[in-house]
Design an enzyme around this catalytic site. Structure first.
Site, PDB file in Angstrom:
ATOM      1  N   ARG A 143      35.175  29.011  44.146  1.00 51.64           N
ATOM      2  CA  ARG A 143      34.665  30.150  44.910  1.00 51.64           C
ATOM      3  C   ARG A 143      33.465  29.367  46.264  1.00 51.64           C
ATOM      4  O   ARG A 143      33.068  28.110  45.698  1.00 51.64           O
ATOM      5  CB  ARG A 143      33.896  30.992  44.040  1.00 51.64           C
ATOM      6  CG  ARG A 143      34.833  31.955  43.097  1.00 51.64           C
ATOM      7  CD  ARG A 143      33.835  32.797  42.482  1.00 51.64           C
ATOM      8  NE  ARG A 143      34.893  33.491  41.351  1.00 51.64           N
ATOM      9  CZ  ARG A 143      34.857  33.375  40.025  1.00 51.64           C
ATOM     10  NH1 ARG A 143      34.335  32.009  39.770  1.00 51.64           N
ATOM     11  NH2 ARG A 143      35.510  34.111  39.479  1.00 51.64           N
ATOM     12  N   LYS A 167      31.103  33.120  37.864  1.00 58.21           N
ATOM     13  CA  LYS A 167      30.514  34.332  37.740  1.00 58.21           C
ATOM     14  C   LYS A 167      29.965  34.522  36.392  1.00 58.21           C
ATOM     15  O   LYS A 167      30.923  34.172  35.460  1.00 58.21           O
ATOM     16  CB  LYS A 167      31.463  35.475  38.073  1.00 58.21           C
ATOM     17  CG  LYS A 167      31.816  35.717  39.601  1.00 58.21           C
ATOM     18  CD  LYS A 167      32.618  36.837  39.895  1.00 58.21           C
ATOM     19  CE  LYS A 167      32.768  37.019  41.402  1.00 58.21           C
ATOM     20  NZ  LYS A 167      33.784  38.032  41.737  1.00 58.21           N
ATOM     21  N   HIS A 236      37.407  31.926  50.904  1.00 59.56           N
ATOM     22  CA  HIS A 236      38.092  32.529  50.091  1.00 59.56           C
ATOM     23  C   HIS A 236      39.748  32.569  50.234  1.00 59.56           C
ATOM     24  O   HIS A 236      40.548  32.380  49.262  1.00 59.56           O
ATOM     25  CB  HIS A 236      37.712  34.125  49.803  1.00 59.56           C
ATOM     26  CG  HIS A 236      37.707  34.359  48.359  1.00 59.56           C
ATOM     27  ND1 HIS A 236      36.914  33.916  47.210  1.00 59.56           N
ATOM     28  CD2 HIS A 236      38.712  35.430  47.887  1.00 59.56           C
ATOM     29  CE1 HIS A 236      37.277  34.673  46.436  1.00 59.56           C
ATOM     30  NE2 HIS A 236      38.028  35.292  46.407  1.00 59.56           N
ATOM     31  N   ARG A 239      40.958  29.406  48.497  1.00 62.00           N
ATOM     32  CA  ARG A 239      40.995  29.885  47.070  1.00 62.00           C
ATOM     33  C   ARG A 239      42.424  30.627  46.922  1.00 62.00           C
ATOM     34  O   ARG A 239      43.056  30.188  45.893  1.00 62.00           O
ATOM     35  CB  ARG A 239      39.773  30.575  46.452  1.00 62.00           C
ATOM     36  CG  ARG A 239      39.995  30.889  45.120  1.00 62.00           C
ATOM     37  CD  ARG A 239      38.626  31.530  44.736  1.00 62.00           C
ATOM     38  NE  ARG A 239      38.601  32.530  43.442  1.00 62.00           N
ATOM     39  CZ  ARG A 239      38.366  31.868  42.279  1.00 62.00           C
ATOM     40  NH1 ARG A 239      38.167  30.590  42.196  1.00 62.00           N
ATOM     41  NH2 ARG A 239      38.303  32.862  41.298  1.00 62.00           N
ATOM     42  N   HIS A 262      39.005  33.294  36.261  1.00 62.03           N
ATOM     43  CA  HIS A 262      39.275  34.856  36.226  1.00 62.03           C
ATOM     44  C   HIS A 262      38.936  35.222  34.753  1.00 62.03           C
ATOM     45  O   HIS A 262      39.629  34.670  33.876  1.00 62.03           O
ATOM     46  CB  HIS A 262      40.584  35.272  36.692  1.00 62.03           C
ATOM     47  CG  HIS A 262      40.643  35.322  38.213  1.00 62.03           C
ATOM     48  ND1 HIS A 262      41.835  35.348  38.864  1.00 62.03           N
ATOM     49  CD2 HIS A 262      39.852  35.319  39.274  1.00 62.03           C
ATOM     50  CE1 HIS A 262      41.552  35.274  40.037  1.00 62.03           C
ATOM     51  NE2 HIS A 262      40.337  35.462  40.422  1.00 62.03           N
ATOM     52  N   TYR A 271      48.584  37.028  42.394  1.00 60.87           N
ATOM     53  CA  TYR A 271      49.326  35.887  43.157  1.00 60.87           C
ATOM     54  C   TYR A 271      50.836  35.748  42.942  1.00 60.87           C
ATOM     55  O   TYR A 271      51.476  35.263  43.705  1.00 60.87           O
ATOM     56  CB  TYR A 271      48.636  34.518  42.668  1.00 60.87           C
ATOM     57  CG  TYR A 271      47.376  34.591  43.100  1.00 60.87           C
ATOM     58  CD1 TYR A 271      46.867  34.562  44.437  1.00 60.87           C
ATOM     59  CD2 TYR A 271      46.033  34.900  42.186  1.00 60.87           C
ATOM     60  CE1 TYR A 271      45.669  34.183  44.843  1.00 60.87           C
ATOM     61  CE2 TYR A 271      44.783  34.737  42.645  1.00 60.87           C
ATOM     62  CZ  TYR A 271      44.516  34.630  44.015  1.00 60.87           C
ATOM     63  OH  TYR A 271      43.408  34.768  44.461  1.00 60.87           O
TER      64      TYR A 271
END
Length: 301
Positions: A143, A167, A236, A239, A262, A271
């Site tokens: 990120r 995150k 992004h 990414r 994730h 994806y």
């Protein structure tokens, strides 16, 4: 009440400052709506929240934004219930708004190579930095916040890895390709030569100050404008390109999930749809019996 809740989640949930600010703004908007309806925040009923969702929809907020705001409201009322400020959680049975997830935009490897070809003078600080920034983003799938916060001590060249904090303050290892590693080493040589540099952040400007997320986005935007690429290139998007490339080359989805950091597998599974669309596009353009050509044939039979 909002300030109390924000202080609470900031202390116990390890959320980023950006997420905390979003929660605060979401709840302020909800309180403003309740005030306009003359409903005290602790006397809200489920119908009030449903009316609020309808109001947001009328204001043309996206489904994703509405769901984020609902998440803020649900968290707030869970807090109020836990600490005895309300007897019943009015948001408990409110369901999220259904929304069709858009397939993420990504770049083909040829497009990334074109961006790289438009970097001027890689034998200079700026050129070497921009080159390293581009290839590290694509090599790691990080990120933009993870790139901006990356420090020298996080890099382990011997193991070809970088430790990043994602995150929720979760740490993971990302991998450097030989191409990215060479570009990063070359940039660090120029970085080390900057006079008076004291910061430990990896990516800096000419003054030795850390690049911000906005600064990184600006660099990619400038590279795109110099190229023939019509897409709006963002950090992004690189990414997304990283993940799409892995899936198209046969990587299993759980490994991709781990590399992206994730929390939920469902986030990563998008994806697989991207790769299917990419393959369909290639088929339509390249195969003589493609669907599009068959459709034209059917029109004449």
């Amino acid at each position: 009440m909002i300030d109390e809740y924000i202080t609470y989640i900031a202390a116990v949930k390890n959320l980023s400052s950006r997420t905390i600010d979003s929660y605060r703004e979401d709840l302020k908007l909800f309180v403003s709506f309740c005030d306009s309806e003359n409903i005290p925040i602790l006397e809200v009923q489920p119908e009030t929240i449903l009316h609020y969702v309808a109001w947001l929809s009328d204001k043309h907020y996206s489904s994703a934004s509405i769901n984020r705001m609902l998440s803020s409201i649900k968290g707030f009322y869970r807090y109020c219930l836990r600490f005895g400020k309300i007897a019943v959680n009015p948001a408990n049975d409110i369901e999220s708004v259904s929304c069709k997830r858009k397939l993420p935009n990504f770049l083909f490897e040829t497009e990334i190579n074109e961006l790289q070809a438009n970097i001027e003078n890689t034998a200079s600080f700026t050129g070497a930095r921009n080159n390293a920034l581009l290839v590290v983003l694509f090599s790691t799938g990080c990120r933009v916040s993870e790139i901006a916060n990356m420090k020298l001590e996080d890099i382990t060249f011997e193991k070809h890895t970088i430790s990043v904090t994602g995150k929720g303050s979760k740490e993971r290892k990302v991998f450097l390709s030989s191409h990215a590693e060479n570009a990063l080493k070359e940039y660090l040589t120029f970085r080390q030569a900057l006079p008076g540099i004291s910061t430990q952040y990896v990516f800096v400007n000419r003054l030795g100050k850390p690049l911000t997320r906005r600064g990184i986005a600006y660099i990619l935007d400038m590279l795109q404008q110099k190229s023939n690429i019509k897409k709006h290139v963002t950090p992004h998007m690189l990414r997304h390109s990283f993940a799409t490339k892995l899936v198209s080359n046969g990587a299993d989805i759980r490994s991709v999930q781990a590399m992206l950091g994730h929390e939920n597998l469902s986030t990563t599974q998008i994806y697989t749809h991207v790769d299917l669309e990419r393959l369909r596009s290639v088929y339509r353009e390249a195969h003589p019996h493609s669907i599009r050509k068959n459709e034209n044939l059917e029109e004449h039979t």
